[in-house]
Design a protein around this motif. Structure first.
Motif, PDB file in Angstrom:
ATOM      1  N   LEU A 163     -53.399 -36.207  17.316  1.00 15.54           N
ATOM      2  CA  LEU A 163     -54.045 -37.516  17.426  1.00 15.54           C
ATOM      3  C   LEU A 163     -55.555 -37.401  17.656  1.00 15.54           C
ATOM      4  O   LEU A 163     -56.291 -38.352  17.397  1.00 15.54           O
ATOM      5  N   VAL A 164     -56.012 -36.252  18.119  1.00 14.55           N
ATOM      6  CA  VAL A 164     -57.437 -36.080  18.418  1.00 14.55           C
ATOM      7  C   VAL A 164     -58.309 -36.216  17.160  1.00 14.55           C
ATOM      8  O   VAL A 164     -59.339 -36.897  17.209  1.00 14.55           O
ATOM      9  N   PRO A 165     -57.938 -35.636  16.009  1.00 12.19           N
ATOM     10  CA  PRO A 165     -58.763 -35.851  14.813  1.00 12.19           C
ATOM     11  C   PRO A 165     -58.835 -37.324  14.382  1.00 12.19           C
ATOM     12  O   PRO A 165     -59.850 -37.746  13.825  1.00 12.19           O
ATOM     13  N   VAL A 166     -57.800 -38.090  14.671  1.00  7.26           N
ATOM     14  CA  VAL A 166     -57.845 -39.530  14.380  1.00  7.26           C
ATOM     15  C   VAL A 166     -58.917 -40.188  15.238  1.00  7.26           C
ATOM     16  O   VAL A 166     -59.742 -40.961  14.741  1.00  7.26           O
ATOM     17  N   TRP A 167     -58.912 -39.861  16.528  1.00 10.16           N
ATOM     18  CA  TRP A 167     -59.949 -40.377  17.424  1.00 10.16           C
ATOM     19  C   TRP A 167     -61.323 -39.923  16.947  1.00 10.16           C
ATOM     20  O   TRP A 167     -62.277 -40.710  16.917  1.00 10.16           O
ATOM     21  N   ALA A 168     -61.442 -38.649  16.542  1.00  8.42           N
ATOM     22  CA  ALA A 168     -62.735 -38.134  16.076  1.00  8.42           C
ATOM     23  C   ALA A 168     -63.213 -38.900  14.839  1.00  8.42           C
ATOM     24  O   ALA A 168     -64.408 -39.213  14.726  1.00  8.42           O
ATOM     25  N   GLY A 169     -62.309 -39.205  13.929  1.00  8.89           N
ATOM     26  CA  GLY A 169     -62.684 -39.978  12.749  1.00  8.89           C
ATOM     27  C   GLY A 169     -63.202 -41.360  13.120  1.00  8.89           C
ATOM     28  O   GLY A 169     -64.238 -41.806  12.606  1.00  8.89           O
ATOM     29  N   LEU A 170     -62.516 -42.037  14.027  1.00  9.17           N
ATOM     30  CA  LEU A 170     -62.975 -43.353  14.500  1.00  9.17           C
ATOM     31  C   LEU A 170     -64.297 -43.230  15.246  1.00  9.17           C
ATOM     32  O   LEU A 170     -65.179 -44.074  15.111  1.00  9.17           O
ATOM     33  N   HIS A 171     -64.411 -42.176  16.025  1.00 10.89           N
ATOM     34  CA  HIS A 171     -65.636 -41.918  16.782  1.00 10.89           C
ATOM     35  C   HIS A 171     -66.828 -41.752  15.838  1.00 10.89           C
ATOM     36  O   HIS A 171     -67.888 -42.345  16.050  1.00 10.89           O
ATOM     37  N   LEU A 172     -66.649 -40.968  14.787  1.00 13.10           N
ATOM     38  CA  LEU A 172     -67.732 -40.748  13.828  1.00 13.10           C
ATOM     39  C   LEU A 172     -68.019 -42.009  13.019  1.00 13.10           C
ATOM     40  O   LEU A 172     -69.173 -42.290  12.688  1.00 13.10           O
ATOM     41  N   TRP A 173     -66.995 -42.768  12.706  1.00 14.06           N
ATOM     42  CA  TRP A 173     -67.150 -44.005  11.940  1.00 14.06           C
ATOM     43  C   TRP A 173     -68.034 -45.002  12.686  1.00 14.06           C
ATOM     44  O   TRP A 173     -68.867 -45.673  12.085  1.00 14.06           O
ATOM     45  N   GLN A 174     -67.891 -45.073  14.007  1.00 12.80           N
ATOM     46  CA  GLN A 174     -68.681 -46.036  14.785  1.00 12.80           C
ATOM     47  C   GLN A 174     -70.005 -45.459  15.263  1.00 12.80           C
ATOM     48  O   GLN A 174     -70.809 -46.158  15.854  1.00 12.80           O
ATOM     49  N   SER A 175     -70.250 -44.179  15.021  1.00 11.83           N
ATOM     50  CA  SER A 175     -71.468 -43.531  15.490  1.00 11.83           C
ATOM     51  C   SER A 175     -72.694 -44.027  14.717  1.00 11.83           C
ATOM     52  O   SER A 175     -72.648 -44.221  13.504  1.00 11.83           O
ATOM     53  N   ALA A 176     -73.798 -44.186  15.435  1.00 16.32           N
ATOM     54  CA  ALA A 176     -75.051 -44.601  14.797  1.00 16.32           C
ATOM     55  C   ALA A 176     -75.603 -43.489  13.901  1.00 16.32           C
ATOM     56  O   ALA A 176     -76.287 -43.761  12.917  1.00 16.32           O
ATOM     57  N   ARG A 177     -75.317 -42.247  14.260  1.00 22.55           N
ATOM     58  CA  ARG A 177     -75.784 -41.083  13.479  1.00 22.55           C
ATOM     59  C   ARG A 177     -74.611 -40.142  13.251  1.00 22.55           C
ATOM     60  O   ARG A 177     -74.502 -39.102  13.910  1.00 22.55           O
ATOM     61  N   PRO A 178     -73.716 -40.481  12.326  1.00 20.42           N
ATOM     62  CA  PRO A 178     -72.488 -39.698  12.157  1.00 20.42           C
ATOM     63  C   PRO A 178     -72.707 -38.236  11.780  1.00 20.42           C
ATOM     64  O   PRO A 178     -71.946 -37.372  12.207  1.00 20.42           O
ATOM     65  N   LYS A 179     -73.748 -37.932  11.002  1.00 17.89           N
ATOM     66  CA  LYS A 179     -73.978 -36.529  10.625  1.00 17.89           C
ATOM     67  C   LYS A 179     -74.369 -35.706  11.848  1.00 17.89           C
ATOM     68  O   LYS A 179     -73.868 -34.596  12.042  1.00 17.89           O
ATOM     69  N   ALA A 180     -75.264 -36.226  12.658  1.00 20.22           N
ATOM     70  CA  ALA A 180     -75.672 -35.513  13.872  1.00 20.22           C
ATOM     71  C   ALA A 180     -74.493 -35.380  14.826  1.00 20.22           C
ATOM     72  O   ALA A 180     -74.273 -34.313  15.409  1.00 20.22           O
ATOM     73  N   GLU A 181     -73.732 -36.443  14.964  1.00 25.09           N
ATOM     74  CA  GLU A 181     -72.585 -36.405  15.869  1.00 25.09           C
ATOM     75  C   GLU A 181     -71.535 -35.414  15.369  1.00 25.09           C
ATOM     76  O   GLU A 181     -70.956 -34.664  16.161  1.00 25.09           O
TER      77      GLU A 181
END
Length: 172
Positions: A27-45
């Motif tokens: 489930l952690v990669p699912v959270w990571a995907g959502l986390h990156l999706w909402q990130s202001a700077r997804p590449k840096a994150e």
């Protein structure tokens, strides 16, 4: 509210990974995907998340290869759930742990206390065994995490290209 949600998600991920292992870790990669999706700077994150995950895995592999950590059923390879736990932890640096940004002494203190406690709790739940006497393991972990957490915040600054002008107790 966002910091509280990040804290809750991390603690759920920690418990799930440590208690249920690889099944919950999926489930952690699912959270990571959502986390990156909402990130202001997804590449840096994403760079930060991958760097922390790989670096943490290397550190825990070192502990494992020196027999400080023994993972039941994992004679030579770090468990997948632990790799995912590092990914989950990485998502806290700009989440609920962001209150520590710019406060190096508090980062060091938090690392020295919380790092060993996390591994000790994992040991109590049967996820890891210690190959050295408990006081020595806790001391080694405390020293390592006292340096590691500030280093991770420094990495965060470098990845994002920002500095945080705060003192030990607040804005400077």
């Amino acid at each position: 509210m966002r910091l509280l949600l990040n804290s809750c998600l991390f603690n759920l991920a920690w418990f799930g990974c440590v208690y249920w292992g690889n099944g919950a870790a999926l489930l952690v990669p699912v959270w990571a995907g959502l986390h990156l999706w909402q990130s202001a700077r997804p590449k840096a994150e994403a760079l930060l998340l991958i760097s922390v995950m790989v670096g943490g895995a290397l550190l825990d592999s070192l502990w494992m290869l020196t027999a400080v950590f023994i993972f039941p059923g994992q004679p030579w390879l770090l468990p997948f759930w632990l790799l995912m736990l590092w990914l989950a932890f990485a998502m806290t640096l700009n989440g609920y742990l962001s209150v520590l940004k710019g406060r190096v002494w508090l980062q060091s203190l938090a690392g020295a206390l919380a790092g060993p406690f996390s591994y000790w709790a994992g040991q109590q739940l049967g996820a890891v065994q210690f190959g050295a006497p408990l006081p020595w393991v806790l001391l080694m972990l405390s020293l390592a995490w006292a340096a590691l957490l500030p280093a991770l915040f420094l990495l965060n600054q470098r990845v994002y290209g920002v500095t945080h002008e705060k003192t030990l107790f607040g804005a400077g």
